[in-house]
Design a protein around this motif. Structure first.
Motif, PDB file in Angstrom:
ATOM      1  N   UNK A 185       0.836  -1.198   0.000  1.00  0.00           N
ATOM      2  CA  UNK A 185       0.000   0.000   0.000  1.00  0.00           C
ATOM      3  C   UNK A 185       0.871   1.248   0.000  1.00  0.00           C
ATOM      4  N   UNK A 186       0.647   2.105  -0.998  1.00  0.00           N
ATOM      5  CA  UNK A 186       1.453   3.312  -1.157  1.00  0.00           C
ATOM      6  C   UNK A 186       0.923   4.116  -2.341  1.00  0.00           C
ATOM      7  N   UNK A 187       1.462   5.303  -2.486  1.00  0.00           N
ATOM      8  CA  UNK A 187       1.274   6.054  -3.726  1.00  0.00           C
ATOM      9  C   UNK A 187       2.422   5.660  -4.651  1.00  0.00           C
ATOM     10  N   UNK A 188       2.067   5.258  -5.859  1.00  0.00           N
ATOM     11  CA  UNK A 188       3.061   4.816  -6.825  1.00  0.00           C
ATOM     12  C   UNK A 188       3.288   5.924  -7.857  1.00  0.00           C
ATOM     13  N   UNK A 189       4.567   6.236  -8.062  1.00  0.00           N
ATOM     14  CA  UNK A 189       4.953   7.308  -8.973  1.00  0.00           C
ATOM     15  C   UNK A 189       5.749   6.760 -10.153  1.00  0.00           C
ATOM     16  N   UNK A 190       5.445   7.266 -11.307  1.00  0.00           N
ATOM     17  CA  UNK A 190       6.201   6.946 -12.511  1.00  0.00           C
ATOM     18  C   UNK A 190       7.298   7.987 -12.673  1.00  0.00           C
ATOM     19  N   UNK A 191       8.454   7.545 -13.133  1.00  0.00           N
ATOM     20  CA  UNK A 191       9.548   8.478 -13.373  1.00  0.00           C
ATOM     21  C   UNK A 191      10.158   8.220 -14.737  1.00  0.00           C
ATOM     22  N   UNK A 192      10.718   9.286 -15.302  1.00  0.00           N
ATOM     23  CA  UNK A 192      11.434   9.186 -16.569  1.00  0.00           C
ATOM     24  C   UNK A 192      12.721   9.980 -16.442  1.00  0.00           C
ATOM     25  N   UNK A 193      13.803   9.410 -16.939  1.00  0.00           N
ATOM     26  CA  UNK A 193      15.096  10.078 -16.897  1.00  0.00           C
ATOM     27  C   UNK A 193      15.576  10.277 -18.325  1.00  0.00           C
ATOM     28  N   UNK A 194      15.812  11.536 -18.669  1.00  0.00           N
ATOM     29  CA  UNK A 194      16.295  11.883 -19.993  1.00  0.00           C
ATOM     30  C   UNK A 194      17.588  12.673 -19.815  1.00  0.00           C
ATOM     31  N   UNK A 195      18.709  11.970 -19.896  1.00  0.00           N
ATOM     32  CA  UNK A 195      19.978  12.626 -19.638  1.00  0.00           C
ATOM     33  C   UNK A 195      20.079  13.034 -18.181  1.00  0.00           C
ATOM     34  N   UNK A 196      20.175  14.322 -17.940  1.00  0.00           N
ATOM     35  CA  UNK A 196      20.280  14.814 -16.566  1.00  0.00           C
ATOM     36  C   UNK A 196      18.926  15.258 -16.016  1.00  0.00           C
ATOM     37  N   UNK A 197      17.895  15.091 -16.793  1.00  0.00           N
ATOM     38  CA  UNK A 197      16.574  15.568 -16.395  1.00  0.00           C
ATOM     39  C   UNK A 197      15.701  14.426 -15.888  1.00  0.00           C
TER      40      UNK A 197
END
Length: 117
Positions: free
Chosen positions: A92-104
């Protein structure tokens, strides 16, 4: 700017399954060159990495979800998925999506997953 939106969260009983989706949009043509990941944050706890997938489709998982969760990506749809099976109350949690583009780094607003009977 990359916009990420998660979907597929909800309430599920212990032992059940959910599939989270994360769609990327914005100033991108494709997520081909991005590393993608799923993080989660439970109340009172720090955000932790759950699973990640590189642009070469190499996957990693936190020990707590190995064998139960599976991350995948469909670059043609700019979408990354998290298949969650045999869910436990501690998932049980809030699930977050992440994307990494170079340094961003980019983050979605999160999707609540609640595992409870």
């Amino acid at each position: 700017q990359v916009h990420l939106v998660e979907s597929g969260g909800g309430l599920v009983q212990p032992g059940g399954s959910l599939r989270l989706s994360c769609v990327a949009s914005g100033r991108i043509s494709s997520i081909n060159n991005m590393a993608m990941g799923w993080y989660r944050q439970a109340p009172g706890q720090q955000r932790e990495l759950v699973a990640s997938i590189t642009r070469s489709y190499i996957t990693t998982y936190v020990d707590a979800v190995k064998g139960r969760f599976s991350i995948s990506r469909d670059n043609s749809k700019n979408t990354v998925y998290l298949q969650m099976n045999s869910l436990k109350s501690e998932d049980t949690a809030v699930y977050y999506c992440s994307a990494v583009d170079g340094i961003y780094w980019f983050w979605g607003p999160g999707a609540q997953v609640t595992v409870s009977s």
